[in-house]
Write a protein that holds these residues in place. Structure first.
Motif, PDB file in Angstrom:
ATOM      1  N   GLY A 207       4.479   0.452   9.446  1.00 42.24           N
ATOM      2  CA  GLY A 207       4.324   0.765   8.229  1.00 42.24           C
ATOM      3  C   GLY A 207       4.247   2.732   8.093  1.00 42.24           C
ATOM      4  N   THR A 208       3.916   2.870   7.170  1.00 43.54           N
ATOM      5  CA  THR A 208       3.197   4.400   6.944  1.00 43.54           C
ATOM      6  C   THR A 208       1.445   5.041   6.742  1.00 43.54           C
ATOM      7  OG1 THR A 208       3.645   4.129   4.714  1.00 43.54           O
ATOM      8  CG2 THR A 208       5.208   5.062   5.749  1.00 43.54           C
ATOM      9  N   THR A 209       0.763   3.713   7.720  1.00 50.00           N
ATOM     10  CA  THR A 209      -0.962   4.632   7.862  1.00 50.00           C
ATOM     11  C   THR A 209      -0.921   5.565   8.661  1.00 50.00           C
ATOM     12  OG1 THR A 209      -1.167   2.082   8.313  1.00 50.00           O
ATOM     13  CG2 THR A 209      -2.639   2.845   9.025  1.00 50.00           C
ATOM     14  N   CYS A 210      -2.256   5.945   8.139  1.00 43.72           N
ATOM     15  CA  CYS A 210      -2.455   7.100   9.020  1.00 43.72           C
ATOM     16  C   CYS A 210      -4.174   6.796   9.584  1.00 43.72           C
ATOM     17  CB  CYS A 210      -3.614   8.367   7.940  1.00 43.72           C
ATOM     18  SG  CYS A 210      -4.401   9.194   8.888  1.00 43.72           S
ATOM     19  N   HIS A 211      -3.544   6.396  11.678  1.00 46.38           N
ATOM     20  CA  HIS A 211      -4.926   6.581  11.637  1.00 46.38           C
ATOM     21  C   HIS A 211      -5.711   6.879  11.827  1.00 46.38           C
ATOM     22  CE1 HIS A 211      -2.525   2.148  12.137  1.00 46.38           C
ATOM     23  NE2 HIS A 211      -2.196   2.699  12.397  1.00 46.38           N
ATOM     24  N   LEU A 212      -6.981   7.251  11.508  1.00 46.35           N
ATOM     25  CA  LEU A 212      -7.926   7.948  12.134  1.00 46.35           C
ATOM     26  C   LEU A 212      -8.647   7.919  13.105  1.00 46.35           C
ATOM     27  CD1 LEU A 212      -9.329  11.122  11.908  1.00 46.35           C
ATOM     28  CD2 LEU A 212      -9.840   9.862   9.608  1.00 46.35           C
ATOM     29  N   LEU A 213      -8.665   8.548  13.755  1.00 42.72           N
ATOM     30  CA  LEU A 213     -10.035   8.369  14.942  1.00 42.72           C
ATOM     31  C   LEU A 213     -11.042   9.935  14.757  1.00 42.72           C
ATOM     32  CD1 LEU A 213     -11.260   7.014  17.659  1.00 42.72           C
ATOM     33  CD2 LEU A 213      -9.532   8.662  19.349  1.00 42.72           C
ATOM     34  N   LEU A 214     -12.239   9.389  14.817  1.00 41.19           N
ATOM     35  CA  LEU A 214     -13.141   9.994  14.432  1.00 41.19           C
ATOM     36  C   LEU A 214     -14.049  10.218  15.626  1.00 41.19           C
ATOM     37  CD1 LEU A 214     -15.024   8.739  11.188  1.00 41.19           C
ATOM     38  CD2 LEU A 214     -13.168  10.891  11.776  1.00 41.19           C
ATOM     39  N   TRP A 215     -13.330  11.113  16.926  1.00 42.80           N
ATOM     40  CA  TRP A 215     -13.989  11.203  18.353  1.00 42.80           C
ATOM     41  C   TRP A 215     -15.685  11.684  18.965  1.00 42.80           C
ATOM     42  CZ3 TRP A 215     -12.730   8.550  22.037  1.00 42.80           C
ATOM     43  CH2 TRP A 215     -13.171   9.289  23.282  1.00 42.80           C
ATOM     44  N   TRP A 216     -16.827  11.602  19.766  1.00 40.00           N
ATOM     45  CA  TRP A 216     -16.888  12.740  19.253  1.00 40.00           C
ATOM     46  C   TRP A 216     -17.692  13.570  21.161  1.00 40.00           C
ATOM     47  CZ3 TRP A 216     -21.449  12.860  16.472  1.00 40.00           C
ATOM     48  CH2 TRP A 216     -23.140  13.569  16.609  1.00 40.00           C
ATOM     49  N   ASN A 217     -17.402  14.797  20.656  1.00 40.91           N
ATOM     50  CA  ASN A 217     -16.924  15.372  22.182  1.00 40.91           C
ATOM     51  C   ASN A 217     -17.124  16.771  21.983  1.00 40.91           C
ATOM     52  OD1 ASN A 217     -17.086  17.040  24.593  1.00 40.91           O
ATOM     53  ND2 ASN A 217     -15.999  14.952  25.700  1.00 40.91           N
ATOM     54  N   PRO A 218     -18.136  17.135  21.971  1.00 40.44           N
ATOM     55  CA  PRO A 218     -19.250  18.755  21.379  1.00 40.44           C
ATOM     56  C   PRO A 218     -18.441  19.994  22.151  1.00 40.44           C
ATOM     57  CG  PRO A 218     -21.005  17.575  21.336  1.00 40.44           C
ATOM     58  CD  PRO A 218     -19.505  16.922  21.874  1.00 40.44           C
ATOM     59  N   PHE A 219     -18.002  19.364  23.130  1.00 40.07           N
ATOM     60  CA  PHE A 219     -17.861  20.358  24.664  1.00 40.07           C
ATOM     61  C   PHE A 219     -16.574  20.315  24.788  1.00 40.07           C
ATOM     62  CE2 PHE A 219     -22.761  19.893  24.672  1.00 40.07           C
ATOM     63  CZ  PHE A 219     -23.056  20.857  25.018  1.00 40.07           C
ATOM     64  N   ASN A 220     -15.995  19.509  23.809  1.00 35.61           N
ATOM     65  CA  ASN A 220     -14.321  19.607  25.047  1.00 35.61           C
ATOM     66  C   ASN A 220     -13.142  20.791  23.429  1.00 35.61           C
ATOM     67  OD1 ASN A 220     -11.390  18.930  24.906  1.00 35.61           O
ATOM     68  ND2 ASN A 220     -12.126  16.643  25.270  1.00 35.61           N
ATOM     69  N   TYR A 221     -13.820  21.552  23.938  1.00 38.48           N
ATOM     70  CA  TYR A 221     -13.213  22.957  23.826  1.00 38.48           C
ATOM     71  C   TYR A 221     -10.961  22.233  23.373  1.00 38.48           C
ATOM     72  CZ  TYR A 221     -10.533  27.489  23.344  1.00 38.48           C
ATOM     73  OH  TYR A 221      -9.214  28.751  23.750  1.00 38.48           O
ATOM     74  N   ASP A 222     -10.512  22.490  24.343  1.00 32.31           N
ATOM     75  CA  ASP A 222      -9.304  22.028  23.790  1.00 32.31           C
ATOM     76  C   ASP A 222      -9.014  20.649  22.924  1.00 32.31           C
ATOM     77  OD1 ASP A 222      -8.089  23.557  25.910  1.00 32.31           O
ATOM     78  OD2 ASP A 222      -8.096  21.522  27.633  1.00 32.31           O
TER      79      ASP A 222
ATOM     80  N   ALA B 212       0.431  -1.469   0.076  1.00 35.57           N
ATOM     81  CA  ALA B 212       0.041  -0.161  -0.021  1.00 35.57           C
ATOM     82  C   ALA B 212       0.859   1.063  -0.061  1.00 35.57           C
ATOM     83  CB  ALA B 212      -0.691  -0.086   1.061  1.00 35.57           C
ATOM     84  N   THR B 213       0.475   2.345  -0.742  1.00 35.21           N
ATOM     85  CA  THR B 213       1.263   3.986  -0.667  1.00 35.21           C
ATOM     86  C   THR B 213       1.136   4.279  -0.241  1.00 35.21           C
ATOM     87  OG1 THR B 213       2.384   2.507  -3.408  1.00 35.21           O
ATOM     88  CG2 THR B 213       2.323   5.455  -2.216  1.00 35.21           C
ATOM     89  N   VAL B 214      -0.628   4.838   0.045  1.00 37.99           N
ATOM     90  CA  VAL B 214      -1.711   5.776   0.953  1.00 37.99           C
ATOM     91  C   VAL B 214      -2.406   4.867   1.476  1.00 37.99           C
ATOM     92  CG1 VAL B 214      -2.711   7.543   0.324  1.00 37.99           C
ATOM     93  CG2 VAL B 214      -1.506   7.351  -1.112  1.00 37.99           C
ATOM     94  N   HIS B 215      -2.186   4.384   2.781  1.00 38.76           N
ATOM     95  CA  HIS B 215      -2.873   3.921   3.544  1.00 38.76           C
ATOM     96  C   HIS B 215      -3.623   4.344   5.207  1.00 38.76           C
ATOM     97  CE1 HIS B 215      -3.054  -0.007   5.953  1.00 38.76           C
ATOM     98  NE2 HIS B 215      -4.597  -0.184   5.502  1.00 38.76           N
ATOM     99  N   VAL B 216      -5.101   4.435   5.043  1.00 40.98           N
ATOM    100  CA  VAL B 216      -5.929   5.134   5.984  1.00 40.98           C
ATOM    101  C   VAL B 216      -6.934   4.368   6.515  1.00 40.98           C
ATOM    102  CG1 VAL B 216      -7.567   7.047   6.647  1.00 40.98           C
ATOM    103  CG2 VAL B 216      -5.523   7.257   4.808  1.00 40.98           C
ATOM    104  N   ARG B 217      -6.845   4.251   8.516  1.00 37.82           N
ATOM    105  CA  ARG B 217      -7.775   3.344   8.755  1.00 37.82           C
ATOM    106  C   ARG B 217      -8.120   4.132   9.518  1.00 37.82           C
ATOM    107  NH1 ARG B 217      -4.045  -1.953  10.094  1.00 37.82           N
ATOM    108  NH2 ARG B 217      -4.215  -3.082   9.090  1.00 37.82           N
TER     109      ARG B 217
END
Length: 360
Positions: A195-210, A89-94
């Motif tokens: 390797g060179t994977t981009c690991h993307l976390l989809l988080w849910w916290n609308p009030f987390n300012y930081d 894989a050249t471009v790998h996103v999880r």
């Protein structure tokens, strides 16, 4: 990074509800495994793939979501969540969904077999479509690349134990750093930090300012920054969904992913600065009686006026200078801001150079 600026009340709200949100999310993750959901996600990109680009089915029978000449996708089975990155894989996103609190689940249907609610699927498909466009652009310049975008499986309950421990042990914790460090530890336990994977976390916290709209983990800012670890990044889909719109959610997911496939050297070559956001564009268009400003992913949260509600509800605090955007037509007399998942020409060029130089 796409941390929003905003009123201090948001900080107070986060401090008041943060621990409860963590407990609620952990309980949700452990008590509701979900079932297949027939509701479809976002439409795929309209870009026509270049036939010269090859897309190999890198996981074979594992069923990964693979970019193909026809844009076809299949589901990743739970059995393959912990597989190491395909060597070719050249471009790998999880993409890893964080748990959805009960209040957010009411209008979201049920998760599919990969733990993805509709908001997560839309984000994944937006990233997939953006990369499809990038590979088409690269192919037209003779750069033959492959890509894989796949579900990585929900984060485990142990993630929340580490998160709570980190919050207790740090006197002045940065929520973004805390979440991303815990995410990296979770991936290390799964033995997928390779390797060179981009690991993307989809988080849910609308009030987390930081945490804001999201950001990348230091020092793993891009996929080749730390040998053998890839990158870790988070998109706060809870913030974009609660304060903005699904269109902003799609763009922020793309935005945070693309940060990990860009570096200062290639950005400087394309736009004369080392700031990734400068690759974005904000283009004025006439739609009937309205003047709209069409904002590309890398400019999302930065192209509006520097005030509360400027385009997105909050304004990004990362590097940016409106005079340095690859194109910014200004916000005077604009009736609406609209968001396109199409990448700007400058973003496509920088991505092509990065991929050829660092991954090709």
């Amino acid at each position: 990074m796409s941390r929003p600026g905003g009123p201090s009340a948001v900080v107070v709200a986060w401090l008041a509800v943060g621990r409860a949100a963590i407990h609620s999310a952990a309980e949700t993750a452990m008590t509701d495994p979900g079932r297949p959901d027939s509701e479809g996600g976002a439409p795929s990109s309209d870009a026509t793939p270049d036939p010269a680009i090859t897309r190999r089915a890198l996981l074979g029978g594992a069923g990964a979501t693979v970019l193909s000449a026809l844009g076809a996708t299949t589901s990743l089975t739970a059995a393959s969540w912990n597989q190491a990155e395909p060597a070719s894989a050249t471009v790998h996103v999880r993409v890893y969904p964080g748990p959805m609190p009960v209040t957010a689940r009411l209008g979201a249907g049920r998760p599919d077999e990969n733990g993805l609610f509709s908001v997560h699927r839309d984000a994944l498909e937006a990233v997939e479509g953006a990369l499809e466009g990038a590979l088409t652009y690269a192919g037209e310049r003779g750069v033959d690349l492959d890509a894989v975008v796949e579900p990585g499986g929900p984060v485990a309950a142990s993630f929340f134990s580490r998160l709570e421990t980190a919050v207790r042990e740090r006197r002045n914790p940065s929520a973004q750093e805390t979440v991303l460090d815990a995410f990296r530890d979770e991936l290390r336990e799964r033995e997928v930090l390779s390797g060179t994977t981009c690991h993307l976390l989809l988080w849910w916290n609308p009030f987390n300012y930081d945490l804001g709209y999201g950001g990348t983990r230091s020092p793993n800012g891009h996929v080749t920054a730390v040998d053998g670890e890839g990158s870790q990044t988070v998109a706060n889909v809870g913030a974009t969904e609660f304060w903005d719109s699904r269109a902003v959610t799609r763009n922020i997911a793309i935005h945070e992913t693309l940060h990990t496939f860009l570096s200062r050297d290639v950005v400087s070559e394309v736009v004369g600065s080392g700031c990734d956001h400068d690759l974005g564009s904000a283009i004025r268009r006439e739609e009937g009686d309205e003047t709209v400003l069409e904002i590309s992913p890398m400019a999302t949260a930065y192209a509006g006026p520097d005030e509360f509600g400027g385009g997105t509800r909050f304004h990004g605090t990362g590097c940016y200078d409106h005079d340095s955007f690859s194109r910014h037509d200004g916000t005077d007399d604009v009736d609406r801001f609209v968001y396109t998942t199409d990448l700007s020409e400058a973003t496509l060029e920088a991505l092509t150079r990065y991929l050829e130089r660092h991954l090709g």
